[in-house]
Enzyme design. Structure first.
Site, mmCIF file in Angstrom:
data_model
loop_
_atom_site.group_PDB
_atom_site.id
_atom_site.type_symbol
_atom_site.label_atom_id
_atom_site.label_comp_id
_atom_site.label_asym_id
_atom_site.label_seq_id
_atom_site.Cartn_x
_atom_site.Cartn_y
_atom_site.Cartn_z
ATOM 1 N N LYS A 1 0.840 -1.211 0.000
ATOM 2 C CA LYS A 1 0.000 0.000 0.000
ATOM 3 C C LYS A 1 0.868 1.251 0.000
ATOM 4 O O LYS A 1 0.631 2.186 -0.763
ATOM 5 C CB LYS A 1 -0.899 0.018 1.240
ATOM 6 C CG LYS A 1 -1.620 1.341 1.431
ATOM 7 C CD LYS A 1 -2.486 1.368 2.667
ATOM 8 C CE LYS A 1 -1.787 1.813 3.919
ATOM 9 N NZ LYS A 1 -1.601 3.264 4.081
ATOM 10 N N ASN A 2 1.888 1.258 0.857
ATOM 11 C CA ASN A 2 2.675 2.481 1.014
ATOM 12 C C ASN A 2 3.608 2.755 -0.162
ATOM 13 O O ASN A 2 4.207 3.826 -0.241
ATOM 14 C CB ASN A 2 3.482 2.441 2.321
ATOM 15 C CG ASN A 2 2.591 2.690 3.528
ATOM 16 O OD1 ASN A 2 1.391 2.944 3.375
ATOM 17 N ND2 ASN A 2 3.173 2.613 4.710
ATOM 18 N N ARG B 1 -8.673 -0.403 4.796
ATOM 19 C CA ARG B 1 -7.806 0.606 4.191
ATOM 20 C C ARG B 1 -6.465 -0.006 3.796
ATOM 21 O O ARG B 1 -5.833 0.485 2.856
ATOM 22 C CB ARG B 1 -7.539 1.740 5.189
ATOM 23 C CG ARG B 1 -8.728 2.640 5.426
ATOM 24 C CD ARG B 1 -8.313 3.848 6.232
ATOM 25 N NE ARG B 1 -7.068 4.397 5.708
ATOM 26 C CZ ARG B 1 -6.164 5.055 6.424
ATOM 27 N NH1 ARG B 1 -6.354 5.274 7.681
ATOM 28 N NH2 ARG B 1 -5.064 5.504 5.852
ATOM 29 N N ARG C 1 1.164 14.573 13.459
ATOM 30 C CA ARG C 1 1.562 14.403 12.067
ATOM 31 C C ARG C 1 1.564 15.708 11.268
ATOM 32 O O ARG C 1 0.746 15.901 10.366
ATOM 33 C CB ARG C 1 0.671 13.354 11.381
ATOM 34 C CG ARG C 1 0.787 12.015 12.064
ATOM 35 C CD ARG C 1 0.050 10.937 11.334
ATOM 36 N NE ARG C 1 0.865 10.290 10.318
ATOM 37 C CZ ARG C 1 0.476 9.228 9.637
ATOM 38 N NH1 ARG C 1 -0.699 8.720 9.831
ATOM 39 N NH2 ARG C 1 1.259 8.690 8.736
HETATM 40 C C1 UD1 Z 1 4.558 6.973 6.209
HETATM 41 C C2 UD1 Z 1 3.688 5.762 6.083
HETATM 42 C C3 UD1 Z 1 3.214 5.296 7.442
HETATM 43 C C4 UD1 Z 1 4.394 5.081 8.357
HETATM 44 C C5 UD1 Z 1 5.299 6.304 8.385
HETATM 45 C C6 UD1 Z 1 6.587 6.080 9.166
HETATM 46 C C7 UD1 Z 1 2.615 5.916 3.921
HETATM 47 C C8 UD1 Z 1 1.355 6.130 3.157
HETATM 48 N N1 UD1 Z 1 2.540 6.063 5.242
HETATM 49 O O1 UD1 Z 1 3.777 8.011 6.765
HETATM 50 O O2 UD1 Z 1 2.476 4.087 7.285
HETATM 51 O O3 UD1 Z 1 3.949 4.807 9.675
HETATM 52 O O4 UD1 Z 1 5.666 6.672 7.042
HETATM 53 O O5 UD1 Z 1 7.289 4.991 8.666
HETATM 54 O O6 UD1 Z 1 3.629 5.613 3.373
HETATM 55 N N2 UD1 Z 1 6.946 14.690 10.548
HETATM 56 C C9 UD1 Z 1 7.106 16.013 10.896
HETATM 57 N N3 UD1 Z 1 6.909 16.950 9.923
HETATM 58 C C10 UD1 Z 1 6.574 16.648 8.639
HETATM 59 C C11 UD1 Z 1 6.420 15.269 8.307
HETATM 60 C C12 UD1 Z 1 6.614 14.323 9.279
HETATM 61 O O7 UD1 Z 1 7.411 16.326 12.045
HETATM 62 O O8 UD1 Z 1 6.410 17.549 7.815
HETATM 63 C C13 UD1 Z 1 7.136 13.647 11.585
HETATM 64 C C14 UD1 Z 1 5.878 12.828 11.842
HETATM 65 O O9 UD1 Z 1 5.014 13.479 12.737
HETATM 66 C C15 UD1 Z 1 6.468 11.561 12.404
HETATM 67 C C16 UD1 Z 1 7.768 11.401 11.615
HETATM 68 O O10 UD1 Z 1 8.068 12.705 11.099
HETATM 69 O O11 UD1 Z 1 6.782 11.740 13.757
HETATM 70 C C17 UD1 Z 1 7.701 10.426 10.461
HETATM 71 O O12 UD1 Z 1 6.621 10.742 9.620
HETATM 72 P P1 UD1 Z 1 6.605 10.382 8.074
HETATM 73 O O13 UD1 Z 1 7.751 9.492 7.778
HETATM 74 O O14 UD1 Z 1 6.492 11.649 7.301
HETATM 75 O O15 UD1 Z 1 5.261 9.578 7.945
HETATM 76 P P2 UD1 Z 1 4.272 9.512 6.700
HETATM 77 O O16 UD1 Z 1 5.041 9.737 5.452
HETATM 78 O O17 UD1 Z 1 3.089 10.353 6.970
#
Ligand code: UD1
Length: 431
Positions: free
Chosen positions: A22-23, A408, A131
């Site tokens: 999915k990811n 999902r 997030r």
């Molecule tokens: C993706 C995955 C999710 C997984 C996560 C971490 C998909 C669709 N989803 O989510 O399943 O759990 O990676 O492996 O691929 N952060 C910030 N600022 C930002 C962006 C992120 O502080 O602008 C923080 C987040 O709050 C979190 C960390 O960075 O603590 C990692 O988040 P991120 O890797 O961005 O997660 P997703 O890409 O949303």
């Protein structure tokens, strides 16, 4: 709303086909916005999130078609889809669509790169912490975009196109890396991403973009270099197998005991999680057709884990591992370092008789000899499947409510487990 009924106590035996990830599927589909040519994706999983993204992309003007089933293909074979964004008809991604799935926010990168503007609602998604999107927006600003927040929308403008830049992520972000990769592929000049995510799904996206004509070096490492090109073309790409689905079923087998071949799975995509499983007493072996997981009698040994960015133990398997540890012969400590508030499964696991105490970012799990079935509620995607794992080993009947969370991210969950001897069924509620 559908529910899932499980009667625990059976060993899992047989084969489970692993779906496309999915990811990886979501960013790959979004990459179709970067070109007016056809992007063909094979092995795309049949999931609610994929359908939802189809609607979002359709709103921007992406034509979408699915190949019919070929002879010999079963329900669990991945589908082949064609995405073609000949003309972008709308650069706005509205709240009603984006709020249902956080990853859809990533359309901002390719729309901005191709059209010089995008207006995307701030995201919703799983309730597992705040997030934020600050790092995603920082990356677009570094590439020369002007960003404003207006009435819950991010409005991004780069009328003269994006420019290559050095982008230093203060925290590893999968979404930030995906979005920067896509946007930088169509920027003028060279971009370097520092502290980039190394997740296999990032590499899969980079591989597909490369087939489309992008020039990318270093994907899979923490420094990625992208030399922008004026246009990207069409391509055909097969989505890599889902490491989270693989790990989930591996943990289910470790929980119930038994012997299951996870067909099409790749151990190298989740080595840290498989190593932890072996420490608990399960046997894990890579075979030609996939990964075989076995456990024959004996206690489940308690094992401590800490979630980390790849190649560490994935946060998306934390809840499932906790499910397994509820039956361990001793105490384990599970530390979540990626998302705060990703412990919503704790209360529900407790309803099945688990003993878990929270101490800040750490859950202390005291294994119990017996879990007992109960009605429980799915709260988010990964949390809900940890309840399924616990229920498979619990005495009596468990009803998992709100299974739309499971739909999902898990394709045919009840069929896949049911095909391996589990007593599991979906109860469809017309209301
Ligand atoms: C993706 C995955 C999710 C997984 C996560 C971490 C998909 C669709 N989803 O989510 O399943 O759990 O990676 O492996 O691929 N952060 C910030 N600022 C930002 C962006 C992120 O502080 O602008 C923080 C987040 O709050 C979190 C960390 O960075 O603590 C990692 O988040 P991120 O890797 O961005 O997660 P997703 O890409 O949303």
């Amino acid at each position: 709303m559908d529910r899932i009924r499980i009667v625990g106590g059976r060993r899992l035996e047989g084969r489970i086909p692993i779906s496309g990830a999915k990811n990886a599927a979501l960013p790959l589909m979004i990459a179709s916005l970067l070109t007016d040519r056809k992007l063909t994706l094979e092995n795309l999983p049949r999931l609610a999130d994929v359908n939802q993204l189809t609607r979002i992309l359709g709103n921007h003007g992406v034509d979408y078609s699915i190949d019919g089933k070929r002879k010999g293909e079963g329900e669990t074979s991945g589908q082949t889809v064609h995405l073609e964004a000949r003309v972008i008809v709308d650069t706005t991604a509205p709240y009603e669509l984006v709020s249902k799935m956080r990853a859809s926010f990533w359309v901002l990168g390719p729309l901005l790169a191709r059209m010089g503007e995008a207006r995307v609602s701030l995201p919703g998604g799983c309730a597992i912490g705040t997030r934020p999107v600050d790092l995603l927006l920082m990356a677009m600003e570094r590439l020369g975009a002007q960003i404003d927040i207006e009435a819950g929308y991010v409005v991004a403008r780069a009328p003269k196109g994006l420019r290559g830049a050095e982008i230093d992520f203060s925290k590893v972000t999968v979404g930030g890396t995906h979005m920067a990769l896509m946007a930088a592929s169509l920027a003028h000049g060279t971009t370097v991403l520092h502290n980039a995510a190394r997740e296999p799904e990032v590499t899969d996206l980079a591989d597909c973009l490369t087939k489309m004509g992008a020039r990318i070096k270093g994907a899979g490492s923490s420094t990625i270099e992208i030399e922008g090109v004026a246009r990207l073309g069409g391509a055909s790409h097969a989505v890599l197998p889902d490491r989270i689905e693989t790990g989930t079923y591996a943990m289910a087998v470790a929980m119930t005991g038994g012997d299951v071949l996870l067909e099409g799975a790749r151990a190298d995509l989740l080595q840290a999680a498989l190593d932890a499983l072996v420490e608990t007493g399960a046997e894990v072996a890579s075979e030609k057709g996939g990964v075989r997981v076995r456990r024959n009698g004996g206690d489940i040994r308690p094992v401590d884990i800490v979630t980390e960015p790849f190649p560490g133990f994935p946060t998306d398997l934390q809840a499932q591992f906790m499910g397994l540890m509820t039956r361990a012969a001793g105490v384990s400590r599970i530390r979540e370092t990626i998302f705060e508030n990703r412990f919503m499964h704790v209360q529900e696991l407790a309803r099945l008789g688990a003993h878990i105490r929270l101490d800040g970012d750490t859950a202390i799990v005291e294994g119990v000899p017996v879990l007992k079935g109960a009605p429980v509620m799915a709260t988010d995607l990964r949390a809900s499947v940890s309840l399924v794992i616990a229920a498979l080993a619990a005495e009596g009947e468990t009803i998992v409510n709100r299974v739309y969370h499971l739909d999902r991210g898990f394709e045919h969950l009840e069929k896949k487990l049911g095909g391996c001897n589990a007593e599991i069924e979906r109860l469809s509620n017309p209301g």
